[in-house]
Structures are given as structure tokens and as C-alpha cells.
Scaffold this motif. Structure first.
Motif: not given
Length: 137
Positions: A89-94, A115-119
Motif C-alpha cells: 500500500n505504498g509504505l517504504k521501510i528504511h 531499504e538499508v540507509v547509512p544512518s
């Protein structure tokens, strides 16, 4: 009006994640309803008296850091269904790499859509600076 929202989760508690996924679904529903209510401006636009504005779109992002990263692993099938529904439904998980390092979580241990983000902290700041509203769950 901009409707982008970032939801911040840092508790290693499946109930907090259930609440966050529920909040994301409710927010999307309410934002869509608000966006589609007919206003006097809409009526004037449909009558050709003013230019019709493009419908607004919005983004939903969940940023996960701290011990909460331990909930996003493939072994956690209990939350996987809720997460998949929210993502569909459109949620992105970082998730923050720093937290992953602290809690010994490797990328291949995570759900495939995370999705992995640096910080995560820097991600929260950048999202807010680009206009996202902030909600802590």
C-alpha cells in the motif's frame, strides 16, 4: 498541502510495529479522503472557472533504528504479513546500518523489501527537511 509522513520506530516490540503499520494504513486512508473531498475550488475548476490542480500525492516512510531493527528479520514471520500489506500500500521501510551493526543484523537477514540507509537519524533529518511530517510510534 503536503501529506508526506515519516513514522519513526525504535522499540523492539512487535506490538509497536503492529501499531505503526495500522497508523500508516489509517493515515493513507484519511489523507486520500481529505484529498478527494469536493471543495468550492473543485466545483469552480470543474465548471471551467479556475484551473484544476493536479491531485497531490504523498509518501509514507517508516524509519527503524535502535533495537527495533531486530524485528525486521526473515525469522519474524509474525509481523511479515502486516509489513508486506503496508509495503503493498505504498509504505517504504528504511533501517539504519548503524543499528544493524550494533545489533548484529546483516542485510541478508532482513525482509527483502527493507531499504538499508547509512544512518536512520540522518535519514529522519533529511526526510523532515524535505517536508515530511514526523510521527513517533
Amino acid at each position: 498541502m503536503k501529506f508526506d509522513l515519516v513514522i519513526h520506530v525504535n522499540a523492539n516490540d512487535p506490538n509497536v510495529f503492529r501499531l505503526a503499520f495500522s497508523q500508516a494504513a489509517n493515515y493513507k486512508k484519511e489523507a486520500l479522503l481529505k484529498r478527494h473531498k469536493i471543495s468550492p475550488l473543485d466545483i469552480a475548476a470543474k465548471a471551467g472557472l479556475v484551473a484544476l490542480e493536479e491531485p497531490e500525492t504523498f509518501k509514507l516512510v517508516m524509519v527503524v533504528n535502535g533495537p527495533a531493527v531486530q524485528q525486521l528479520v526473515k525469522e519474524n514471520s509474525e509481523l511479515l504479513g502486516k509489513a508486506q500489506e503496508a509495503v503493498a500500500n505504498g509504505l517504504k521501510i528504511h533501517v539504519g546500518q548503524c543499528a544493524m551493526n550494533s545489533y548484529h543484523v546483516e542485510k541478508d537477514m532482513l525482509w527483502s523489501f527493507v531499504e538499508v540507509v547509512p544512518s536512520a537519524t540522518l535519514d529522519l533529518v533529511q526526510l523532515q527537511n524535505s517536508g515530511f511530517a514526523y510521527m513517533k510510534v
